[in-house]
Scaffold this active site. Structure first.
Site, mmCIF file in Angstrom:
data_model
loop_
_atom_site.group_PDB
_atom_site.id
_atom_site.type_symbol
_atom_site.label_atom_id
_atom_site.label_comp_id
_atom_site.label_asym_id
_atom_site.label_seq_id
_atom_site.Cartn_x
_atom_site.Cartn_y
_atom_site.Cartn_z
ATOM 1 N N LYS A 111 42.254 27.052 45.931
ATOM 2 C CA LYS A 111 42.419 26.636 44.536
ATOM 3 C C LYS A 111 43.499 25.583 44.345
ATOM 4 O O LYS A 111 43.502 24.877 43.341
ATOM 5 C CB LYS A 111 42.726 27.852 43.647
ATOM 6 N N LYS A 192 30.431 29.393 48.458
ATOM 7 C CA LYS A 192 30.193 30.564 47.604
ATOM 8 C C LYS A 192 29.583 30.167 46.261
ATOM 9 O O LYS A 192 29.956 29.127 45.710
ATOM 10 C CB LYS A 192 31.557 31.226 47.374
ATOM 11 N N LYS A 195 30.941 29.306 39.470
ATOM 12 C CA LYS A 195 30.791 28.549 38.238
ATOM 13 C C LYS A 195 31.567 27.232 38.299
ATOM 14 O O LYS A 195 31.278 26.304 37.541
ATOM 15 C CB LYS A 195 31.282 29.450 37.088
HETATM 16 P P1 TYM Z 1 36.731 37.155 40.593
HETATM 17 O O1 TYM Z 1 36.844 37.258 39.132
HETATM 18 O O2 TYM Z 1 36.773 35.814 41.231
HETATM 19 O O3 TYM Z 1 35.380 37.843 41.060
HETATM 20 C C1 TYM Z 1 35.048 39.147 40.595
HETATM 21 C C2 TYM Z 1 34.356 39.944 41.678
HETATM 22 O O4 TYM Z 1 33.107 39.328 42.005
HETATM 23 C C3 TYM Z 1 33.035 39.055 43.391
HETATM 24 N N1 TYM Z 1 32.319 37.790 43.577
HETATM 25 C C4 TYM Z 1 31.291 37.632 44.388
HETATM 26 N N2 TYM Z 1 30.635 38.507 45.181
HETATM 27 C C5 TYM Z 1 29.587 38.027 45.899
HETATM 28 N N3 TYM Z 1 29.190 36.727 45.863
HETATM 29 C C6 TYM Z 1 29.814 35.815 45.082
HETATM 30 N N4 TYM Z 1 29.408 34.554 45.045
HETATM 31 C C7 TYM Z 1 30.914 36.261 44.287
HETATM 32 N N5 TYM Z 1 31.738 35.653 43.398
HETATM 33 C C8 TYM Z 1 32.586 36.598 42.971
HETATM 34 C C9 TYM Z 1 34.493 38.960 43.836
HETATM 35 O O5 TYM Z 1 34.643 39.214 45.209
HETATM 36 C C10 TYM Z 1 35.161 40.009 42.976
HETATM 37 O O6 TYM Z 1 35.019 41.297 43.534
HETATM 38 N N6 TYM Z 1 41.279 38.632 41.947
HETATM 39 C C11 TYM Z 1 39.991 39.079 41.482
HETATM 40 C C12 TYM Z 1 40.044 39.807 40.155
HETATM 41 C C13 TYM Z 1 41.000 40.945 40.173
HETATM 42 C C14 TYM Z 1 40.769 42.205 40.776
HETATM 43 C C15 TYM Z 1 41.962 42.957 40.538
HETATM 44 C C16 TYM Z 1 39.699 42.757 41.471
HETATM 45 C C17 TYM Z 1 42.242 40.964 39.623
HETATM 46 N N7 TYM Z 1 42.829 42.167 39.847
HETATM 47 C C18 TYM Z 1 42.081 44.257 41.018
HETATM 48 C C19 TYM Z 1 39.831 44.046 41.957
HETATM 49 C C20 TYM Z 1 41.016 44.793 41.722
HETATM 50 C C21 TYM Z 1 39.106 37.848 41.319
HETATM 51 O O7 TYM Z 1 39.570 36.756 41.164
HETATM 52 O O8 TYM Z 1 37.776 38.123 41.303
#
Ligand code: TYM
Length: 327
Positions: A111, A192, A195
């Site tokens: 990022k 991946k 969006k």
């Molecule tokens: P975030 O918001 O980027 O993504 C949310 C969840 O979706 C999964 N994900 C995917 N899985 C499969 N294929 C994809 N293309 C794909 N894109 C997203 C991510 O692996 C994630 O599980 N840091 C985290 C949010 C967060 C969090 C937490 C999660 C903050 N605190 C505590 C678990 C526990 C994040 O940025 O996910």
């Protein structure tokens, strides 16, 4: 008791990658776990968010949680910013994380790559994520593949804290499903599905209309030989589509391969669009019913209350163990 904490950032509209890796697991896990599902809005602001859009997206994501099948009576659904213990334990965890550890986080590297300016919060973000998880004494954290490194850091920080200050936190385990934990872009199977890709045909949004979904799948890249075969090394684009088909049809990978045996890509792409549409249509319907309702506000208020009760107890324990006067 086995407990889950997980969430999805409201920083963009949700695509089927997030559904596959996270939301669909959240729904399934309600059977076996005591679940806390939150909207990490404090994480979203590590990159600039337009305030109006942040408000709208947070609401929409909460509505999607419910529409996809998270039952608010059973599982707490809440906004991170409504439970102040997150920000407070986040600071305490920043004192446990090392600069070098945070520098190695691939999400930070991706990022910040090529940017002149990034917020300091983008760098320290994994310490807040650790706090999110540890506050609930979660035993398990369902995530997609890309969040594994952050959950591993959470484990390290929990162990470090417990060793320094005495047993305080449960050390959590990630749950990463075998299929659909890393859905790739429809335009390029090496990156991946996200969006943030400027090519809108590279992702399917949870709220995309059926006609749009059909069009996007018809444009999806495939591989040179014409068979529908699961082989990430030689046929990554088709393997990605097979995983999507598997997640949305609840068929396992060998069954999907068998189903399309002897068929070309044309029919495969048509059918994949239809299985995705038939899963998304009822979710979209429910979403529209609930997104602007007072019921959604009530769900989030109730969820925050239930979450705060657990989170505040852990925070007090952590502060006491660290040596703060708790009066
Ligand atoms: P975030 O918001 O980027 O993504 C949310 C969840 O979706 C999964 N994900 C995917 N899985 C499969 N294929 C994809 N293309 C794909 N894109 C997203 C991510 O692996 C994630 O599980 N840091 C985290 C949010 C967060 C969090 C937490 C999660 C903050 N605190 C505590 C678990 C526990 C994040 O940025 O996910």
């Amino acid at each position: 008791m086995k407990r889950i904490l997980s969430g999805i950032k409201p920083s963009g509209e949700l695509n089927i990658g997030g559904y596959s890796g996270a939301l669909s697991q959240f729904v399934r896990n309600q059977e076996q776990f005591d679940c806390f599902y939150f909207i990490p809005d404090l994480h979203a602001i590590t990159v600039y968010q337009d305030p109006k859009e942040l408000r709208q997206r947070s609401r929409e994501l909460a509505a999607l949680y419910v529409a996809a099948g998270i039952d608010p009576k059973r599982s707490a659904i809440f906004l991170q910013s409504q439970v102040s213990a997150h920000a407070e334990l986040g600071w305490l965890m920043e004192t446990q994380a090392h600069f070098g550890e945070l520098s190695r986080m691939t999400q930070f590297k991706d990022k910040s790559d090529g940017k002149d300016v990034v917020s300091s919060a983008l760098f320290t973000y994994p310490a807040l994520m650790a706090a999110d998880i540890l506050l609930y004494q979660a035993t398990h954290v369902p995530v997609g593949e890309d969040q594994k490194q952050h959950v591993e850091l959470t484990r390290d920080l929990a162990n470090r804290f417990n060793n320094r200050y005495g047993e305080t936190f449960i050390v959590p385990e990630p749950i990463i499903q075998e299929t659909g934990a890393r859905i790739m872009g429809l335009d390029d199977p090496s990156s991946k599905m996200s969006k943030s890709n400027p090519n809108v045909s590279s992702y399917i949004l949870m709220l995309d209309e059926p006609a749009v979904i059909r069009k996007k799948f018809s444009r999806a890249v495939t591989d040179s030989d014409m068979s529908v075969r699961y082989d990430w090394e030689n046929k990554p684009a088709v393997s990605n589509l097979i995983e999507i088909y598997s997640v949305f049809s609840d068929m396992d990978i060998p069954a999907v391969e068998k189903h399309f045996e002897g068929q070309g890509y044309g029919n495969f792409k048509k059918e994949i669009a239809e299985v995705v549409i038939s899963k998304l249509e009822p979710i979209q319907q429910k979403f529209h019913d609930i997104v602007d309702s007072a019921e959604l506000d009530a769900i989030l208020r109730d969820g925050a209350e239930r979450a705060a009760a657990v989170a505040n107890e852990t925070l007090t324990k952590a502060k006491q163990n660290m040596g703060f006067l708790v009066l």
